[in-house]
Each structure stands twice: as structure tokens, then as C-alpha cells.
Design an enzyme around this catalytic site. Structure first.
Site, PDB file in Angstrom:
ATOM      1  N   ARG A  80     -10.459  -0.374  15.163  1.00  0.00           N
ATOM      2  CA  ARG A  80     -10.343   0.386  13.910  1.00  0.00           C
ATOM      3  C   ARG A  80     -11.337  -0.271  12.947  1.00  0.00           C
ATOM      4  O   ARG A  80     -12.515  -0.021  13.039  1.00  0.00           O
ATOM      5  CB  ARG A  80      -8.903   0.366  13.395  1.00  0.00           C
ATOM      6  CG  ARG A  80      -8.615   1.401  12.333  1.00  0.00           C
ATOM      7  CD  ARG A  80      -7.136   1.510  11.977  1.00  0.00           C
ATOM      8  NE  ARG A  80      -6.561   0.296  11.382  1.00  0.00           N
ATOM      9  CZ  ARG A  80      -5.336   0.207  10.884  1.00  0.00           C
ATOM     10  NH1 ARG A  80      -4.526   1.256  10.923  1.00  0.00           N
ATOM     11  NH2 ARG A  80      -4.895  -0.915  10.359  1.00  0.00           N
ATOM     12  N   MET A 120      10.555  23.883  -1.154  1.00  0.00           N
ATOM     13  CA  MET A 120       9.663  22.874  -1.727  1.00  0.00           C
ATOM     14  C   MET A 120      10.402  21.925  -2.675  1.00  0.00           C
ATOM     15  O   MET A 120      10.183  20.717  -2.663  1.00  0.00           O
ATOM     16  CB  MET A 120       8.503  23.550  -2.468  1.00  0.00           C
ATOM     17  CG  MET A 120       7.431  22.566  -2.913  1.00  0.00           C
ATOM     18  SD  MET A 120       6.102  23.332  -3.854  1.00  0.00           S
ATOM     19  CE  MET A 120       5.262  24.261  -2.597  1.00  0.00           C
ATOM     20  N   LYS A 170       0.846  -1.201   0.000  1.00  0.00           N
ATOM     21  CA  LYS A 170       0.000   0.000   0.000  1.00  0.00           C
ATOM     22  C   LYS A 170       0.881   1.251   0.000  1.00  0.00           C
ATOM     23  O   LYS A 170       2.088   1.163   0.280  1.00  0.00           O
ATOM     24  CB  LYS A 170      -0.895  -0.016   1.243  1.00  0.00           C
ATOM     25  CG  LYS A 170      -0.113  -0.115   2.550  1.00  0.00           C
ATOM     26  CD  LYS A 170      -1.013  -0.400   3.729  1.00  0.00           C
ATOM     27  CE  LYS A 170      -0.222  -0.411   5.016  1.00  0.00           C
ATOM     28  NZ  LYS A 170      -1.045  -0.684   6.186  1.00  0.00           N
ATOM     29  N   TYR A 208      15.085  31.609   1.883  1.00  0.00           N
ATOM     30  CA  TYR A 208      13.970  32.457   2.316  1.00  0.00           C
ATOM     31  C   TYR A 208      14.219  32.957   3.727  1.00  0.00           C
ATOM     32  O   TYR A 208      14.748  32.228   4.565  1.00  0.00           O
ATOM     33  CB  TYR A 208      12.669  31.658   2.309  1.00  0.00           C
ATOM     34  CG  TYR A 208      12.203  31.268   0.924  1.00  0.00           C
ATOM     35  CD1 TYR A 208      11.869  32.236  -0.020  1.00  0.00           C
ATOM     36  CD2 TYR A 208      12.098  29.930   0.566  1.00  0.00           C
ATOM     37  CE1 TYR A 208      11.431  31.876  -1.290  1.00  0.00           C
ATOM     38  CE2 TYR A 208      11.651  29.563  -0.694  1.00  0.00           C
ATOM     39  CZ  TYR A 208      11.322  30.538  -1.615  1.00  0.00           C
ATOM     40  OH  TYR A 208      10.883  30.172  -2.863  1.00  0.00           O
TER      41      TYR A 208
HETATM   42  C1  LIG Z   1      -0.270  -1.548   6.888  1.00  0.00           C
HETATM   43  C2  LIG Z   1      -0.848  -2.794   7.396  1.00  0.00           C
HETATM   44  C3  LIG Z   1      -0.035  -3.936   7.523  1.00  0.00           C
HETATM   45  C4  LIG Z   1       1.471  -3.918   7.365  1.00  0.00           C
HETATM   46  O1  LIG Z   1       1.988  -3.427   8.589  1.00  0.00           O
HETATM   47  P1  LIG Z   1       3.569  -3.293   8.896  1.00  0.00           P
HETATM   48  O2  LIG Z   1       3.608  -2.891  10.324  1.00  0.00           O
HETATM   49  O3  LIG Z   1       4.093  -2.252   7.987  1.00  0.00           O
HETATM   50  O4  LIG Z   1       4.179  -4.617   8.661  1.00  0.00           O
HETATM   51  C5  LIG Z   1      -0.667  -5.113   7.878  1.00  0.00           C
HETATM   52  N1  LIG Z   1      -1.996  -5.160   8.116  1.00  0.00           N
HETATM   53  C6  LIG Z   1      -2.792  -4.076   8.041  1.00  0.00           C
HETATM   54  C7  LIG Z   1      -4.243  -4.206   8.315  1.00  0.00           C
HETATM   55  C8  LIG Z   1      -2.240  -2.856   7.702  1.00  0.00           C
HETATM   56  O5  LIG Z   1      -3.019  -1.772   7.644  1.00  0.00           O
END
Ligand SMILES: *Cc1c(COP(=O)(O)O)cnc(C)c1O
Length: 393
Positions: A133, A314, A39, A266
Site C-alpha cells: 500500500r 435517510m 483518523k 416507502y
Molecule cells: C488505521 C491504521 C492504524 C490503526 O489500525 P487498527 O487496526 O484500527 O488498530 C494503524 N496504522 C495505520 C497505517 C493505519 O492506517
């Protein structure tokens, strides 16, 4: 072979990625498959490049945060299972079906919305074991069984997530064991109700490193697979044999000679306290270099430390090269990575910025070119020679 022409870029080391994959394969139970989290552009590394490398290493399961991320991987030819860990709008479910992605059922209210969508989709059910969550509460076995029986859902998995697996505190360990026990109990109930083949997963990086005795079908490792610990202070039961996959580089664009009392940037953020030489680098906060590392941070040029001078802009930043006479326009500056005997780790970056490596790398910008270091470079580097990055074909 052509060196990169980029102003700022990320170089990926495929050998290091392969090393980390085999480390995890060694410590996980034999029947447990890796389901890497790719992700947020594979934590900034570049989702397509990383997923392709992982596919070559025999990985067949991936997890992403959104349907869009899953579709991006499919369009790039990534096969196998792609699990969307997060919410997908009911009107976007057609895409999930068309691209053969697996959707997370975030709770039973969401399952009802999925019923409204006419077509059939493959899902994993998220289970809340205490993080609060996503997921249906692990106590709600009746609701969870109802989701399993919903006609338009093909339920192939259930999963949960740990929230204090990186902590060494006794009460946090106790809470993690409670989460694991709740999940195990739910799996038992599902199996007893005839869901014999349902796949299970719970551990991410710190879960694997601190609770390796747990045994599920998949392990969703993210940050550690990229060779990073969330912070320098993270606690792990197993001493991880991991190596970073990413280097961050930019170019020296100009060399500026400042006389004592002259300023740069700046608001005259930097003022020379003697005759100083500054190098301007072609990278800035628009590329994900945090503004708040300016006081402590440095870059590496010719294997030497060049302290950040003044404010980070930036698209550009200044470093002090008064003691690096050989620094010249067009050359590489290392923001994260090694140069000669020096190293800047993402963990150091995170400490300077007062955050975790996860945030540092996942915010690396879309302007950065991402490339895989070629074998020739790797061996040259090992010989201690200077190397340039190559674009992948
Ligand atoms: C991001 C995520 C992971 C991976 O977690 P890491 O700590 O980076 O290994 C696994 N499961 C869920 C649900 C996540 O959101």
C-alpha cells in the site's frame, strides 16, 4: 445538568476509554508508547472529544489520515506529536509545517516532491514490508538512507504496517513474521548507518494482540482502543479485556397503530401481519445506519428488543414496539449500546450489515451530536436507574 436535546447522538464512556488505554499499557513493553489512531473522526467517535480524553490520560502521540484531520486537532488544542499516515498534496505542505504536524514519506518519489517544497518538515518514513500500500520497499535501503539525508526533512521515525495480523492461519502468521523480520532488518541497517535515535512503529490493534513480543517505540492502536473487535470472528492471541466506548441513540418520534394489512414506509416496505404498533425513530442511513441491516436488526427500547420494520429511510426508521406498550414519543431508543439486560454491540451491527465494525463506526454521520457521558450518569447507570445524556460543557 441538561439532557441532550438531540434527535440522534453518540455517547462516549470515558471510563471505558481509560480502561482500554490501561489494558494496552499493561500488555505492551514498558518503553512502548501508545500512538492512538484518531483518523476518520476517531472511528466515528469524535476526534476532538477522544483526543482530549486521551490527552488527559497522558497520551502525547496521535496518528491521523490527513493534514486536515491533524489541523482540526491542533485547532482544538491537542499538543504533542500528530503523525499524518497518508498522502499530503505538495501544495498543502505549508500547513503541515505551520501546524507542526509530522508527515509520512509515502515513497522515494514523494520524497523528491518534498524537496521541491522549500521549507523544513518533520517526517516519518513509511516502509513497505509486503502490504504493497504505502511505503518505500524495505529492500531499498539505499533509497531510504537518501531520504534520511535529504536536507529539508527531519526524519524522526520509520514505520510499517501489517496486513494479516488478525488471521490465525499458519501461512498468514508466517507472512506477518516475514514482515516483522523485514522491518527489523531495516531498523538495524538504519541504526548501523548512524540513525541511532530514529523511532520505530509497526503494530496496530491486531498486531499488539497477536504479536505482543514485538518491541517498537510506538503502537498505533485504533479499533481495539475503542473497545471493538473488527468482527465477531477476529482471532486474538491475547484475550482482550476491552470495553466499548460508544453508544448510539435516537428518539422515538411517533407511535403508529397499524391494522392487519396496512403498510408503512416507502414502497409499502412493511405490511402488518396483524394489529401492530410501530415506533418511528429519528435516525437513518444519512446518520450511518446501514440500509441492509433492516432484515436482521433491532433497536432497544425500555430494555426490550424492537425489530426493525420495513426499510431504513435517510433520516428515520421504523421499529416494531407491539410488545413494548410503554414506548412513548420523546424517549430514547438504543441502536448500539445497553438497555436493561439487553445489549447491541457494534460487532452485531457489523455482522447484520456483512461488514466490519471499523466501517460501521467510521461512517457514523456528522449530524450526530457527540457527547461524553458525565460521571453522575455513569454512577446512576451502575445503580440501574434510568439516565439521560449530558452535553459536555
Ligand atoms: C488505521 C491504521 C492504524 C490503526 O489500525 P487498527 O487496526 O484500527 O488498530 C494503524 N496504522 C495505520 C497505517 C493505519 O492506517
Amino acid at each position: 445538568m441538561m439532557a441532550t436535546k438531540s434527535r440522534a447522538w453518540i455517547e462516549l464512556d470515558r471510563n471505558n476509554l481509560a480502561h482500554n488505554v490501561s489494558f494496552f499499557r499493561q500488555i505492551l513493553p514498558k518503553n512502548c508508547r501508545l500512538m492512538p489512531a484518531v483518523k476518520a473522526e476517531a472511528y466515528g467517535h469524535g476526534a476532538v472529544l477522544i483526543a482530549r480524553e486521551l490527552q488527559k490520560l497522558g497520551i502525547t502521540d496521535f496518528c491521523v489520515a490527513s493534514a486536515e484531520e491533524g489541523i482540526q486537532l491542533r485547532k482544538a488544542g491537542i499538543k504533542g506529536q500528530i503523525l499524518i499516515l497518508g498522502y499530503t498534496h505538495p501544495q498543502a505542505l505549508e500547513d503541515v509545517a505551520v501546524w507542526q504536524l509530522t508527515q509520512t514519506v509515502v515513497d522515494s518519489a514523494y520524497a523528491k516532491k518534498l524537496r521541491g517544497y522549500g521549507g523544513v518538515i518533520q517526517v516519518h518514513i513509511g516502509i513497505d514490508t509486503g502490504m504493497h500500500r504505502l511505503g518505500e520497499s524495505s529492500d531499498h535501503i539505499t533509497e531510504i538512507l537518501k531520504i534520511c539525508q535529504q536536507p529539508n526533512l527531519i526524519v524522526t521515525g520509520v514505520f510499517s504496517h501489517l496486513c494479516v495480523a488478525d488471521s490465525g492461519k499458519a501461512e498468514d502468521e508466517a507472512f506477518t513474521r516475514l514482515q516483522l523480520a523485514r522491518f527489523d532488518k531495516l531498523i538495524e541497517s538504519l541504526r548501523a548507518a548512524g540513525m541511532a535515535k530514529i523511532k520505530t512503529h509497526m503494530l496496530s490493534s491486531y498486531g499488539i494482540l497477536n504479536y505482543p513480543e514485538s518491541n517498537y517505540d510506538y503502537a498505533r492502536c485504533g479499533i481495539a482502543l475503542y473497545g471493538l473487535m473488527s468482527s465477531e470472528h477476529s482471532r486474538t492471541g491475547i484475550l482482550p479485556d476491552l470495553v466499548p466506548v460508544l453508544s448510539l441513540k435516537a428518539r422515538v418520534t411517533c407511535i403508529k397503530q397499524l391494522k392487519s394489512g396496512e403498510s408503512a414506509g416507502y414502497d409499502f416496505a412493511y405490511t402488518a401481519d396483524g394489529n401492530r404498533v410501530l415506533a418511528v425513530l429519528s435516525i437513518g442511513y444519512g446518520d450511518g445506519v446501514p440500509r441492509n441491516i433492516a432484515k436482521q436488526g433491532y433497536a432497544l427500547i425500555h430494555g426490550k428488543k424492537a425489530k426493525i420494520a420495513g426499510c431504513i429511510c435517510m433520516d428515520q426508521m421504523f421499529v416494531d414496539v407491539t410488545d413494548i406498550r410503554e414506548a412513548a414519543p420523546g424517549e430514547e431508543a438504543i441502536l448500539i449500546g445497553t438497555s436493561g439486560k439487553e445489549i447491541i454491540t457494534a460487532e452485531m451491527y457489523a455482522a447484520w450489515a456483512g461488514t466490519i465494525t471499523n466501517e460501521i463506526v467510521s461512517r457514523l454521520g456528522s449530524r450526530l451530536e457527540r457527547c461524553v457521558k458525565e460521571e453522575a450518569q455513569v454512577s446512576k447507570e451502575k445503580e440501574g436507574k434510568k439516565f439521560h445524556s449530558n452535553k459536555i460543557p
